[in-house]
Scaffold this motif. Structure first.
Motif, short mmCIF file in Angstrom:
data_model
loop_
_atom_site.label_atom_id
_atom_site.label_comp_id
_atom_site.label_asym_id
_atom_site.label_seq_id
_atom_site.Cartn_x
_atom_site.Cartn_y
_atom_site.Cartn_z
N HIS A 154 0.84 -1.13 0.06
CA HIS A 154 -0.17 -0.03 0.04
C HIS A 154 0.90 1.41 -0.07
O HIS A 154 0.60 2.27 -0.83
CB HIS A 154 -0.86 0.17 1.26
CG HIS A 154 -1.92 1.12 1.37
ND1 HIS A 154 -3.05 1.29 0.54
CD2 HIS A 154 -1.76 2.27 2.29
CE1 HIS A 154 -3.45 2.42 0.97
NE2 HIS A 154 -2.87 2.99 1.80
N THR A 155 1.88 1.17 0.81
CA THR A 155 2.71 2.41 0.81
C THR A 155 3.45 2.62 -0.48
O THR A 155 3.94 3.82 -0.91
CB THR A 155 3.74 2.38 2.01
OG1 THR A 155 2.94 2.09 3.25
CG2 THR A 155 4.37 3.58 2.40
N GLY A 156 4.09 1.57 -1.08
CA GLY A 156 5.02 1.49 -2.21
C GLY A 156 4.08 2.21 -3.24
O GLY A 156 4.50 2.97 -4.03
N ARG A 157 2.87 1.87 -3.44
CA ARG A 157 1.81 2.36 -4.38
C ARG A 157 1.46 3.71 -4.15
O ARG A 157 1.34 4.57 -5.17
CB ARG A 157 0.39 1.53 -4.25
CG ARG A 157 -0.54 1.74 -5.26
CD ARG A 157 0.00 1.61 -6.72
NE ARG A 157 -1.19 2.06 -7.61
CZ ARG A 157 -0.96 2.87 -8.78
NH1 ARG A 157 0.29 3.24 -9.00
NH2 ARG A 157 -2.00 3.46 -9.37
N ALA A 158 1.45 4.16 -2.79
CA ALA A 158 1.09 5.41 -2.70
C ALA A 158 2.30 6.33 -3.18
O ALA A 158 2.15 7.61 -3.67
CB ALA A 158 0.82 5.71 -1.03
N LEU A 159 3.74 5.79 -2.91
CA LEU A 159 4.85 6.59 -3.43
C LEU A 159 4.69 6.72 -4.67
O LEU A 159 4.99 7.94 -5.51
CB LEU A 159 6.09 5.92 -2.90
CG LEU A 159 6.28 6.04 -1.66
CD1 LEU A 159 7.39 5.16 -1.29
CD2 LEU A 159 6.65 7.30 -0.97
N LEU A 160 4.46 5.96 -5.82
CA LEU A 160 4.15 5.89 -7.29
C LEU A 160 3.11 6.68 -7.56
O LEU A 160 3.37 7.17 -8.55
CB LEU A 160 3.93 4.44 -7.78
CG LEU A 160 5.18 3.28 -7.55
CD1 LEU A 160 4.71 2.18 -8.07
CD2 LEU A 160 6.41 4.08 -8.33
N THR A 161 2.02 6.68 -6.95
CA THR A 161 0.80 7.52 -7.12
C THR A 161 1.32 8.85 -7.01
O THR A 161 0.87 9.62 -8.03
CB THR A 161 -0.46 7.35 -6.05
OG1 THR A 161 -0.82 6.14 -6.42
CG2 THR A 161 -1.29 8.41 -6.43
N VAL A 162 2.17 9.40 -6.11
CA VAL A 162 2.44 10.81 -5.99
C VAL A 162 3.20 11.17 -6.99
O VAL A 162 3.27 12.32 -7.85
CB VAL A 162 3.11 10.97 -4.69
CG1 VAL A 162 3.92 12.26 -4.78
CG2 VAL A 162 2.30 11.01 -3.28
N GLU A 163 4.15 10.28 -7.51
CA GLU A 163 5.29 10.17 -8.67
C GLU A 163 4.28 10.67 -9.91
O GLU A 163 4.62 11.40 -10.69
CB GLU A 163 5.98 9.46 -8.73
CG GLU A 163 7.14 9.47 -9.73
CD GLU A 163 8.15 8.22 -10.05
OE1 GLU A 163 8.32 7.71 -11.06
OE2 GLU A 163 8.57 7.55 -8.87
N THR A 164 3.51 9.70 -10.27
CA THR A 164 2.55 9.85 -11.23
C THR A 164 1.77 11.22 -11.39
O THR A 164 1.77 11.66 -12.49
CB THR A 164 1.55 8.64 -11.33
OG1 THR A 164 2.46 7.46 -11.24
CG2 THR A 164 0.73 8.74 -12.46
N TYR A 165 1.28 11.46 -10.24
CA TYR A 165 0.45 12.71 -10.17
C TYR A 165 1.20 14.06 -10.38
O TYR A 165 0.67 15.10 -11.22
CB TYR A 165 -0.32 13.03 -9.00
CG TYR A 165 -1.56 11.92 -8.92
CD1 TYR A 165 -1.74 11.04 -9.80
CD2 TYR A 165 -2.38 11.78 -7.49
CE1 TYR A 165 -2.87 10.14 -9.67
CE2 TYR A 165 -3.53 10.95 -7.60
CZ TYR A 165 -3.67 10.18 -8.50
OH TYR A 165 -4.73 9.54 -8.49
N LEU A 166 2.41 14.01 -10.01
CA LEU A 166 3.50 14.98 -9.98
C LEU A 166 3.84 15.20 -11.48
O LEU A 166 3.96 16.24 -12.05
CB LEU A 166 4.48 14.97 -9.05
CG LEU A 166 4.39 15.36 -7.68
CD1 LEU A 166 5.75 14.95 -6.93
CD2 LEU A 166 4.01 16.95 -7.55
N ALA A 167 3.72 14.24 -12.33
CA ALA A 167 4.17 14.16 -13.91
C ALA A 167 2.89 14.77 -14.61
O ALA A 167 3.25 15.05 -15.58
CB ALA A 167 4.63 12.62 -14.48
N ARG A 168 1.77 14.67 -13.99
CA ARG A 168 0.70 15.26 -14.63
C ARG A 168 -0.15 16.03 -13.90
O ARG A 168 -1.15 15.75 -13.22
CB ARG A 168 -0.35 14.03 -15.00
CG ARG A 168 0.41 12.90 -15.87
CD ARG A 168 -0.80 11.82 -16.08
NE ARG A 168 -1.13 11.21 -14.77
CZ ARG A 168 -2.27 10.74 -14.44
NH1 ARG A 168 -3.46 10.81 -15.10
NH2 ARG A 168 -2.51 10.09 -13.48
N PRO A 169 0.45 17.48 -13.86
CA PRO A 169 -0.30 18.29 -13.08
C PRO A 169 -1.82 18.64 -13.29
O PRO A 169 -2.20 18.38 -14.81
CB PRO A 169 0.53 19.70 -13.25
CG PRO A 169 1.83 19.27 -13.79
CD PRO A 169 1.54 17.75 -14.57
#
Length: 74
Positions: free
Chosen positions: A47-62
């Protein structure tokens, strides 16, 4: 938000991610051990690993607009 605040946020996020990785290294063979509520350690790490990836993904798509301006507004 100032440039300083952004850099502080980035540093805090990197520090938290580094702490998480270090903690995961210490799991050893306890992946099935109780973690939190009904979740075992494996589920919490996933769950935490997925959360880290989600933040990275969202930052790449403002977002095109800000729907919620702060955590407090959420």
């Amino acid at each position: 938000m100032t440039e300083w605040a952004w850099e502080e946020s980035r540093r805090a996020y990197a520090d938290a991610a580094g702490w998480f990785v270090g903690t995961v290294r210490a799991v050893g063979d306890r992946w099935s051990a109780p973690g939190l509520g009904e979740w075992d350690v494996r589920a919490l790490v996933g769950h935490t690993g997925r959360a880290l990836l989600t933040v990275e993904t969202y930052l790449a798509r403002p977002a095109s607009e800000v729907a919620v301006g702060s955590a407090a507004e959420y």
